[in-house]
Design an enzyme around this catalytic site. Structure first.
Site, PDB file in Angstrom:
ATOM      1  N   LYS A 138      -8.953  -1.889   5.529  1.00 34.03           N
ATOM      2  CA  LYS A 138      -9.164  -2.380   4.157  1.00 34.03           C
ATOM      3  C   LYS A 138      -8.205  -3.520   3.833  1.00 34.03           C
ATOM      4  O   LYS A 138      -8.581  -4.500   3.196  1.00 34.03           O
ATOM      5  CB  LYS A 138      -8.985  -1.227   3.165  1.00 34.03           C
ATOM      6  N   ASP A 189     -15.632   2.652   6.480  1.00 36.69           N
ATOM      7  CA  ASP A 189     -14.468   3.488   6.146  1.00 36.69           C
ATOM      8  C   ASP A 189     -14.793   4.403   4.973  1.00 36.69           C
ATOM      9  O   ASP A 189     -14.426   5.580   4.969  1.00 36.69           O
ATOM     10  CB  ASP A 189     -13.253   2.622   5.785  1.00 36.69           C
ATOM     11  N   ARG A 198     -14.385  12.795   6.443  1.00 35.80           N
ATOM     12  CA  ARG A 198     -13.073  13.369   6.824  1.00 35.80           C
ATOM     13  C   ARG A 198     -12.581  14.329   5.752  1.00 35.80           C
ATOM     14  O   ARG A 198     -11.992  15.366   6.050  1.00 35.80           O
ATOM     15  CB  ARG A 198     -12.050  12.241   7.029  1.00 35.80           C
ATOM     16  N   SER A 248      -8.161   3.544   8.712  1.00 32.50           N
ATOM     17  CA  SER A 248      -8.740   3.504   7.376  1.00 32.50           C
ATOM     18  C   SER A 248      -7.968   2.528   6.479  1.00 32.50           C
ATOM     19  O   SER A 248      -8.559   1.673   5.810  1.00 32.50           O
ATOM     20  CB  SER A 248      -8.703   4.930   6.794  1.00 32.50           C
ATOM     21  N   HIS A 294       0.853  -1.191   0.000  1.00 35.13           N
ATOM     22  CA  HIS A 294       0.000   0.000   0.000  1.00 35.13           C
ATOM     23  C   HIS A 294       0.886   1.238   0.000  1.00 35.13           C
ATOM     24  O   HIS A 294       1.815   1.339   0.808  1.00 35.13           O
ATOM     25  CB  HIS A 294      -0.914   0.022   1.230  1.00 35.13           C
TER      26      HIS A 294
HETATM   27  N1  URA Z   1      -5.811   6.539   2.263  1.00 32.98           N
HETATM   28  C1  URA Z   1      -6.811   5.874   2.879  1.00 32.98           C
HETATM   29  O1  URA Z   1      -7.274   4.855   2.407  1.00 32.98           O
HETATM   30  N2  URA Z   1      -7.289   6.376   4.043  1.00 32.98           N
HETATM   31  C2  URA Z   1      -6.801   7.496   4.615  1.00 32.98           C
HETATM   32  O2  URA Z   1      -7.274   7.872   5.654  1.00 32.98           O
HETATM   33  C3  URA Z   1      -5.770   8.174   3.964  1.00 32.98           C
HETATM   34  C4  URA Z   1      -5.289   7.673   2.791  1.00 32.98           C
END
Ligand code: URA
Length: 455
Positions: free
Chosen positions: A193, A167, A174, A189, A88
């Site tokens: 995932k 999320d 957010r 967040s 990621h």
């Molecule tokens: N990417 C995400 O998936 N969540 C965040 O809070 C920031 C970047």
């Protein structure tokens, strides 16, 4: 249970919320029984006062459990002894690492169920890049995911509404309440995932620098530690690599252009020696991150073996074959390469003066790209897959007046005129001996890795 306002007050007084209180907030937000304005107040209180590790982990767990979770070994007999891993990135300008890394990771014996996002703001998104390929689809159902992972070793998915819906909803809130840049909220967040994806190991590429989410090393290190700790608490092997994000990654910044550039790396064939030089740090980063994934997940014993195997996968053509198979399995048309959207004009922006390239203000380049349609400002905006920038220099390079610095791949022959002033501010060209001494070293390095964070 305390009333919502009392829970918000507790957080405002910097006290940690317990799991019942957090579950009440997440459930109430998801089913609409708690209004956005109260959740916004809780988000801001959490942003300002922080969250301890237990709170962050509980929030991560609640978001992960708000939707479907994948367990590959339960889903297919063929996966009983497979190792699932992912990477990621916190987002960069020209970041097409996933397109190159996923096939390399497959060549290192991994299964890669990769869920990606669309670009937002000055950084690009893997979904936009891959969706520029005619026919390619990232909306896969479970059966299709299993088939891709089984037959190819990788599946590239866009974030579905089934995985971590809490999320998705919270991230949108957010985004409009100035509460994105909070380490615990970002951690919950991202990790929720990745956890829902059912992986065994994750490598985080935490970008650091003027064009990144985290501009300073200490911020990037804090985010890295948080991501690694919460992932490990979730039972996922994790490592964070803090990598330099001061200049665009590679030569191309633009959706279909970045697909083409990824193919250059996978085939190790470049349009010119200059492109090879500009792309070298990106190539190295892809090899390093896929190797880290393989070592972490246990399909390779050490980094040097993994790197050698990546090089062999590129030179034998295996990595490119995996990439092509992935495209075909996910619906790319037979003539996908010929039909990639391409802009008609390549307009050369030349250096207005002689000197050294001290800096390329990549954040500003990304923002310029958003204005032109390379990226998007709001999640509902669409992108133009064909246009983009081709970098022809790296910081540290010597240029003369008239040396090409960039090509703008555009739809109209006069498109450069309207961005010339902006480009002049993006390329910082000077002959300052002090700064040059520092950059003289930086420009030669192909190593973007600043630090590895294991915890
Ligand atoms: N990417 C995400 O998936 N969540 C965040 O809070 C920031 C970047």
């Amino acid at each position: 249970m305390l009333p919502v306002a009392e829970i918000i007050r507790k957080k405002r007084e910097a006290q940690p919320l317990n799991s019942e209180e957090l579950a009440f907030l997440v459930k109430g937000f998801s089913d609409g029984s708690i209004p956005d304005y109260q959740i916004s107040a809780w988000l801001m209180a959490s942003f300002l006062c922080g969250m301890d590790r237990e709170e962050t982990f509980v929030l991560t767990t609640l978001m992960r459990n708000s939707g479907k979770t994948l367990d590959w070994r339960q889903l297919s007999q063929n996966f009983k002894s497979a190792r699932f891993a992912d990477k990621h990135s916190t987002g960069g300008v020209g970041d097409k690492v996933s397109l190159i890394l996923a096939p390399l990771a497959v060549c290192l014996g991994l299964k890669v169920p990769m869920m990606s996002g669309r670009g937002l703001g000055h950084t690009g998104g893997t979904v936009d890049k891959l969706e520029s390929i005619p026919g390619f689809s990232m909306r896969l159902d479970e059966k299709q995911m299993i088939r891709c992972l089984d037959e190819v070793g990788v599946c590239m998915m866009s974030q579905s509404s089934e995985l971590c819906p809490a999320d998705k909803k919270l991230y949108s809130l957010r985004d409009v309440t100035a509460t994105v840049e909070s380490i615990p909220l970002i951690t919950a967040s991202i990790v929720s995932k990745k956890w829902a994806e059912g992986i065994d190991a994750i490598v985080y590429d935490v970008k650091c620098g003027s064009a990144a989410f985290m501009a300073h090393l200490d911020q990037a290190e804090n985010l890295s530690r948080s991501l690694v700790r919460i992932s490990q608490k979730a039972g996922i092997k994790a490592l964070a690599c803090v990598t330099r994000m001061e200049e665009p990654l590679g030569s191309y910044v633009g959706n279909s252009m970045e697909v083409e550039e990824s193919i250059w790396i996978l085939k190790d064939e470049y349009p010119s020696p200059l492109h090879r030089e500009i792309i070298a740090p990106l190539r190295q980063l892809c090899i390093d991150l896929s190797s880290e994934m393989a070592v972490l997940a246990g399909t390779r014993a050490d980094m040097s073996t993994a790197r050698v195997d990546c090089e062999a996968a590129i030179s034998s053509g295996e990595a490119y074959r995996v990439f092509e198979k992935m495209l075909k399995t996910q619906g790319a048309h037979d003539n996908w390469f010929e039909s990639l959207p391409r802009a008609k004009h390549q307009l050369v922006y030349e250096s207005p003066e002689a000197g050294h390239v001290l800096e390329i203000l990549s954040r500003d380049l990304g923002i310029l790209g958003v204005k032109l349609g390379v990226g998007r400002e709001k999640s509902e905006d669409s992108v133009d897959p064909a246009i983009g920038f081709e970098m022809l220099v790296r910081p540290g390079m010597r240029v003369e007046r008239g040396t090409p610095l960039l090509k703008f791949h555009a739809h109209t022959p006069d498109a450069l005129d309207s961005i010339r002033d902006a480009l002049e501010k993006i390329f910082i060209i000077e002959d300052h001996p002090e700064k040059l001494r520092i950059l003289g070293g930086a420009s030669k390095t192909t190593n973007l890795l600043m630090e590895r964070v294991h915890v």
